[in-house]
Every structure is written in structure tokens, then in C-alpha cells.
Design a protein around this motif. Structure first.
Motif, PDB file in Angstrom:
ATOM      1  N   ALA A   1      31.981  41.148  27.235  1.00 40.23           N
ATOM      2  CA  ALA A   1      31.381  42.241  27.994  1.00 40.23           C
ATOM      3  C   ALA A   1      32.390  43.338  28.307  1.00 40.23           C
ATOM      4  O   ALA A   1      32.028  44.502  28.450  1.00 40.23           O
ATOM      5  CB  ALA A   1      30.758  41.721  29.278  1.00 40.23           C
ATOM      6  N   CYS A   2      33.657  42.970  28.436  1.00 42.28           N
ATOM      7  CA  CYS A   2      34.618  44.041  28.719  1.00 42.28           C
ATOM      8  C   CYS A   2      35.662  44.146  27.617  1.00 42.28           C
ATOM      9  O   CYS A   2      36.747  44.691  27.842  1.00 42.28           O
ATOM     10  CB  CYS A   2      35.240  43.853  30.112  1.00 42.28           C
ATOM     11  N   SER A   3      35.328  43.631  26.458  1.00 45.08           N
ATOM     12  CA  SER A   3      36.203  43.753  25.280  1.00 45.08           C
ATOM     13  C   SER A   3      37.647  43.396  25.588  1.00 45.08           C
ATOM     14  O   SER A   3      38.564  44.199  25.401  1.00 45.08           O
ATOM     15  CB  SER A   3      36.149  45.167  24.701  1.00 45.08           C
TER      16      SER A   3
ATOM     17  N   VAL B   1      40.934  37.680  30.812  1.00 41.79           N
ATOM     18  CA  VAL B   1      39.912  37.528  31.845  1.00 41.79           C
ATOM     19  C   VAL B   1      40.329  36.414  32.802  1.00 41.79           C
ATOM     20  O   VAL B   1      40.289  36.571  34.028  1.00 41.79           O
ATOM     21  CB  VAL B   1      38.543  37.186  31.224  1.00 41.79           C
TER      22      VAL B   1
ATOM     23  N   THR C   1      42.446  46.949  34.649  1.00 39.66           N
ATOM     24  CA  THR C   1      41.869  45.831  33.893  1.00 39.66           C
ATOM     25  C   THR C   1      41.194  44.840  34.825  1.00 39.66           C
ATOM     26  O   THR C   1      40.070  44.395  34.607  1.00 39.66           O
ATOM     27  CB  THR C   1      42.972  45.108  33.111  1.00 39.66           C
TER      28      THR C   1
ATOM     29  N   LYS D   1      37.913  46.078  35.984  1.00 38.24           N
ATOM     30  CA  LYS D   1      36.900  46.019  34.940  1.00 38.24           C
ATOM     31  C   LYS D   1      36.369  44.578  34.790  1.00 38.24           C
ATOM     32  O   LYS D   1      35.165  44.347  34.691  1.00 38.24           O
ATOM     33  CB  LYS D   1      37.518  46.489  33.610  1.00 38.24           C
ATOM     34  N   VAL D   2      37.293  43.646  34.782  1.00 41.22           N
ATOM     35  CA  VAL D   2      36.920  42.239  34.632  1.00 41.22           C
ATOM     36  C   VAL D   2      36.052  41.787  35.803  1.00 41.22           C
ATOM     37  O   VAL D   2      34.986  41.203  35.630  1.00 41.22           O
ATOM     38  CB  VAL D   2      38.176  41.352  34.544  1.00 41.22           C
TER      39      VAL D   2
ATOM     40  N   GLU E   1      34.296  43.511  37.730  1.00 40.95           N
ATOM     41  CA  GLU E   1      32.991  44.173  37.697  1.00 40.95           C
ATOM     42  C   GLU E   1      32.050  43.456  36.719  1.00 40.95           C
ATOM     43  O   GLU E   1      30.900  43.137  37.032  1.00 40.95           O
ATOM     44  CB  GLU E   1      33.201  45.644  37.315  1.00 40.95           C
ATOM     45  N   ALA E   2      32.576  43.160  35.549  1.00 36.21           N
ATOM     46  CA  ALA E   2      31.763  42.477  34.535  1.00 36.21           C
ATOM     47  C   ALA E   2      31.347  41.089  35.017  1.00 36.21           C
ATOM     48  O   ALA E   2      30.194  40.676  34.864  1.00 36.21           O
ATOM     49  CB  ALA E   2      32.542  42.371  33.229  1.00 36.21           C
TER      50      ALA E   2
ATOM     51  N   ARG F   1      28.676  41.432  37.549  1.00 32.47           N
ATOM     52  CA  ARG F   1      27.415  41.877  36.954  1.00 32.47           C
ATOM     53  C   ARG F   1      26.710  40.722  36.250  1.00 32.47           C
ATOM     54  O   ARG F   1      25.499  40.563  36.332  1.00 32.47           O
ATOM     55  CB  ARG F   1      27.691  43.022  35.963  1.00 32.47           C
TER      56      ARG F   1
END
Lengths: 349, 349
Positions: free
Chosen positions: A9-11, A17, A31, A34-35, A37-38, A41
Motif C-alpha cells: 500500500a505504501c510501496s 514497514v 516514511t 506514510k506507513v 497512515e497506511a 487505513r
DNA sequence: CTGTTAGCGCTTTCAT
DNA sequence: ATGAAAGCGCTAACAG
């Protein structure tokens, strides 16, 4: 929902992760965000099982109690839960009913599940199987029952002082024939309490007869049997000391059924001070022990043992006890005194 | 000690060892014997964690209770343990104290650990978080608290009949002002009990006043507060019905402190019939529910759900109740009757 | 009937 | 600061 899904999901790589989620310091702030958040979600939650397999730590604790329906033990469990919940750990609670086979089976089951530690409340501590498990298993803390000949983490109370307090109280009230209801097995706690009983008997030159000691099983029913037996002795004991409150409650029930009044005809003292003892209808004189604190202390010590000082020297925590004098004790052959219940009279060693 | 060690010890492949140990039918008898022998000799035990990761079944069950120190719940846990122990399953027992946040945290922790199923005793069943977990998690059985608008596995009692039994008993004794102590939250059980109370109030044209209903929290302390409040009303209720025994016990304590006699000045009825209620000093009139059986039924149903009929239609088990008439109820303004305690008078619907 | 192999989902070197 | 890869201990296809 696995860590792989989040990575996708976050490439990012799964390892990144993992690092981000477990708060490794070298992950870039952006980073991490982003992690996070994913993960949120996708409402991702790491598999505790996979973590346990990988790290061989499960953030889980096993607790063995003789009987979960006995308030003494459920309050200790509460104390354990108090401190463990804060640490995000879960509890396996197993009720062994004092049966060694059940205890062994549960200990295996818990260790198979990689519990990080064990708390044994009044459990068997001897026998080849159990000793082997103890010696090769995870860290553990013993409550109320030591292993003879071993120095290990232990939480208990001053059994001797408690018994002396109770015995002295009775002696001061003029009792000379004092019966004792002991616990079901030979354990260190039982021995300590029984030992103190016999010591005082000897010291104060009280009636010392085999028929003044009866073995109960810590239940109300067992206490009733004990009470029936003891109250039918001739001459009859003027006071009965029980190794726990349930037994004492049983004695009182037996006494009532047999037509004896408590405390006019016979005084009764319990041990533990479960909440029932302080009910106005009951008002059982008993030896208080801080059940919740005992559980808390054991949990704290176990945490310490699991963490840093895996190999520190063993710690023993002995809580003091108090005699809570209520309305089931009176002078021998008094036929009078009924204690106050508005406020306990508290005797400390 | 891993399966690999055993395989090495008897020069076989790990898969063969696995097959032998898990009783696959096509393993040669001789091989099975050899494997068994090696496993025993090395005292090998399979890692339940690895098994769980691989099979996504953990042979563990999660149980959520509001308060492990309340005998109602610990007896249900006992009933659950009765049936689950036989199946070689372990129990995670979590005490949520009625807090929704704690319940959510525990549910997550349990599911993260791959429990095969959940038993929720009087837990929150509504709210986005909890419903999401329920809908996406493992099979579960509800005890004493349904989810509105859902047909799911449920074990409970006939709350309505219990309340009617209790109310009718009081009405027959001539009570017209009957107060009620309800539970802390709005749950289906609480609603059922409260609903029955109000129905009978209406049917029998009894006093219906807001001040005759008080919200307790199922603890003795809460019951004391409730009792104090209710007994200070003018005119005073002649009987108080509590939603559980702890509340009733608190009422009695409050009454005694305020100088009222039970049942001469005020009758009290509880709900649950915990063992304390039948103690000779207490003799609480109360509605009996088969706590241990309820736990057992829930466990049995969960097992069924985990096994074959994952998608069978939901099953509801409703146990009947009985009114155990003891010594805390008497005719209104009687000043007389004290019930027998040698034998309960049992009223069934 | 037995062996080989591929993961279950995660953490942890070790490279890059 | 990020990624590739190994492997925790086990089971389940699948091949032989």
C-alpha cells in the motif's frame, strides 16, 4: 491484512514497514508517517502469533489458581491484571482445582503457547514433572507456596504472625481448647500456619489433642464437615481456627445447624478476610491479607524477571497481616459479647 | 526441542513425524511407534505458536467478563472451563470492568493471538469499534447481553419470568411500593428485567414513581448507595428489588446501618443466587440462575460453531429461572415473618 | 507409506 | 534510510 499488504500500500519493503511500526529510530520521519497512515487505513494489526514465533516472546503471562471462584484468588488475579494490562500483556488464567494432573496439563499448555512467564498461586511445587517444568520453563513467581530447598521469587504473607495474632486473641479471651482446620495438602504456607498453631499450643500449654485438628479442603462444604466433626468432640473446643475464610464460614454454618451460637458457644476465626467476612450479617473475625497487592507484587516481580534482571538474585516479598476482630469471637463460655461492626478492631503484630 | 530434532533422532522426515504425531491413518504402525518413542524420550512438545501460525487455529478461547471477582462470572468461567479443558483448550480470561476501552483493547489482543473463538459475558455489544470486531473476528457466543437487531449465538435466562416471579411474590405479600435497582448500562438483559418490573407495576397498579428506580453498578458499594437513597424516600418503599445479588447485599447493609430491619421494615430480593445468598446468616431471597450451566452451554455452542457448523443458523439457549424464597422477604409492614433456611422454598414460573 | 517443498506473518541481520 | 533474504517450527500439498 498482513504486513505485506501494508508494504504494498505504501510501496515500501516489509522490513521498512516493520521498522517503522516498531519505532526504530533510523526510519525517516516522512516514511514513518506514510506507513502509519497506511496501517491505520487498512486497520492493520500485527499477528501476535507470528511475532511470538519469530521472537519467542508472546507478551502473555500464565496464571494458575486453585479455584477461580474463590474470592481470595480472584482478587489476586485482579491485582495481577492491574499491572499487566498497563503493559499491554494478556493473561491466561487456569483453574486447577488443586489437582496435580490438571496443573501439569495447564503448565504444558501455557509453555507450548510461549508464555513469557508464569505466576503460580498455591500450586503444587514438588514432584518430578512439575519440578522439571519449572526448571526448564520460563521465569515464574510463586505465591503462597514455596518450593522447599529453592531460593526463588516468592510473594506471600507472614503466616506465622497471622496465626499468633489469632491464637493470642483467643488465649486472651480465655480459650484453652482451640481446634484447627488445616489446608488440604502439605504446602509451605499450610505448614507455617499449622506450625504456628502448634507452637502457641505448646507455649501456652493449651489442650493438644489429635482430634482438635481436622483437614479441610478450603471450601465451605469442607468447613461444614470439619465443624460437624469438631463440635461433636467431647469435651468440645471453645474456639475453632480455620486456615481460610471459606472453612470458617462452613464451621459457622455447621454450628448453626447443630444449634450452637457463634460466638457465645464457640468462637470462630478465619484467614484471608474475603469481602464476605466484613458483611454485617457475617462479621467474621479473621486474619487479613492484602490479596490485590499480593497479585500486583507478583506481577511486578515477574515483569522485572522477564525484562532486565533475568538472572538477578531471587526476591521474596512478605506482606504483613492484621487480625480483624469482628463478631465471631468472644470470651470462652461467655454467652455475651457481640463485637461491633461499625468499625473493625484491628490488631497488628 | 523441535520436530526437526525428533525427525533426526529417528531418521525420518519432519513431515512423517508430523503425520505420525497427529495420528494420520496412513502412517505405518511401526513408524508411529518409533516416532512416539523418540518424541517421548526427548520429551518433545510441539510449539503451539508455530501450529497456530501454520493452521490459523490456536485451540485457545477468549473469555471476557465484567469482573472476575464477582461470583456470578467466576462460576460461569468455571462452567466454560469444565467443557473446554476436556477438549484440551486453554482460556484467556479478561476482566473488563465494564469499560468499553478495556473491552476493545482485550478483544484486539485476543484476536491478534488467534483465539478460535470468543465468549462475551455481559459485554458491550454496540458501538462502531466493537461491532466491527465482532463482524470480522472469530466466532463468538454472547452471554446475558444480546446485540440488538442481530440473530446470533446467545445464552441467557428468562429475565422476564424471573422478575415476574419476584414481583408477584412481593405483591402477594402485600407490597405496593416496590423500588428497583437497575444495572449500570442499557443492555438487553437490563432492559428485560426493567421492562418486566414496569409491566408488573402497571398491571398490578402499584406505585410508579421515578424515585423508586435507582441505577446501581452491580457492586455491594453501589447497592449501599442505592439503598440509602431509596430508604430515605418519603413514603419509603416497603420492598426493594435489585438487579443482582451484590446490589441487594448492599441494600441490606445500608438498611442495617440506617436502623431498618430486613425483612420486617423492608423486604429485599436479589438476582443471581450467588453462594453468599444461601448462607444461613444471609438467606437472601433471590432469583436463581444456573451460572455454571450457562457457561457450559456457551462453551459447547462455541465449540460447535468453531467445528462443523460454522455457518449454521444461530442458536439461542434460554435457561429457566427459579425464585428462591428465603428470609429477606416478608409481608409489608409485618414485623414478623422470618423465612426458614433449612430448605429453600422454590418457586418456578 | 515416506520425503521434499512451500509457505503461515513476522523480525532481523546484512547489503546497498 | 531502505531493501532483500533468511528463518522461527510447523503442516499440507504433492511427488515418489
Amino acid at each position: 491484512m498482513t504486513i505485506g499488504d501494508v508494504a504494498k500500500a505504501c510501496s515500501l519493503a516489509v522490513s521498512t514497514v516493520s521498522n517503522a511500526l516498531s519505532g526504530k529510530p533510523y526510519v525517516r520521519k516522512e516514511t514513518r508517517r506514510k506507513v502509519q497512515e497506511a496501517a491505520d487505513r487498512l486497520s492493520y494489526r500485527p499477528s501476535a502469533v507470528a511475532q511470538a514465533l519469530r521472537t519467542s516472546r508472546s507478551s502473555t503471562i500464565g496464571v494458575l489458581v486453585p479455584d477461580i471462584t474463590n474470592p481470595v484468588f480472584s482478587w489476586m488475579v485482579r491485582g495481577i491484571d492491574d499491572v499487566l494490562f498497563r503493559e499491554g500483556r494478556s493473561l491466561f488464567v487456569c483453574s486447577t482445582e488443586g489437582r496435580e494432573d490438571k496443573q501439569i496439563q495447564y503448565m504444558h499448555a501455557l509453555i507450548d503457547r510461549q508464555v513469557d512467564g508464569l505466576i503460580l498461586i498455591s500450586q503444587h511445587t514438588h514432584g518430578d514433572d512439575i519440578e522439571a517444568i519449572l526448571d526448564n520453563g520460563p521465569p515464574f513467581v510463586l505465591i503462597h507456596r514455596r518450593r522447599r530447598g529453592h531460593k526463588e521469587d516468592y510473594v506471600g504473607i507472614d503466616n506465622d504472625a497471622g496465626m499468633r495474632l489469632a491464637m493470642n486473641h483467643l488465649v486472651e479471651l480465655g480459650h484453652r481448647r482451640i481446634a484447627f482446620i488445616r489446608g488440604p495438602t502439605t504446602s509451605t504456607s499450610v505448614e507455617e500456619r499449622f506450625g504456628a498453631y502448634r507452637t502457641v499450643i505448646a507455649e501456652a500449654r493449651l489442650a493438644a489433642e489429635a482430634n482438635l485438628v481436622f483437614q479441610g479442603d478450603y471450601t465451605i462444604e469442607g468447613g461444614m464437615q470439619a465443624g460437624k466433626f469438631l463440635l461433636e468432640q467431647v469435651p468440645r473446643p471453645t474456639a475453632i481456627l480455620a486456615a481460610n475464610d471459606f472453612s470458617a464460614l462452613g464451621v459457622i454454618e455447621a454450628a448453626m445447624r447443630l444449634g450452637f451460637r457463634v460466638p457465645e458457644d464457640v468462637s470462630v476465626i478465619g484467614y484471608d478476610d474475603i469481602f464476605i467476612a466484613r458483611m454485617p450479617q457475617v462479621q467474621l473475625t479473621t486474619v487479613y491479607q492484602p490479596k490485590r497487592d499480593i497479585g500486583g507484587a507478583a506481577a511486578t516481580q515477574l515483569l522485572r524477571r522477564i525484562g532486565a534482571l533475568r538472572r538477578g538474585r531471587p526476591k521474596e516479598v512478605i506482606f504483613p497481616v492484621e487480625l480483624h476482630v469482628r463478631a465471631t469471637t468472644a470470651p470462652a463460655y461467655s454467652g455475651s459479647r457481640v463485637g461491633p461492626w461499625e468499625q473493625d478492631e484491628v490488631l497488628v503484630p
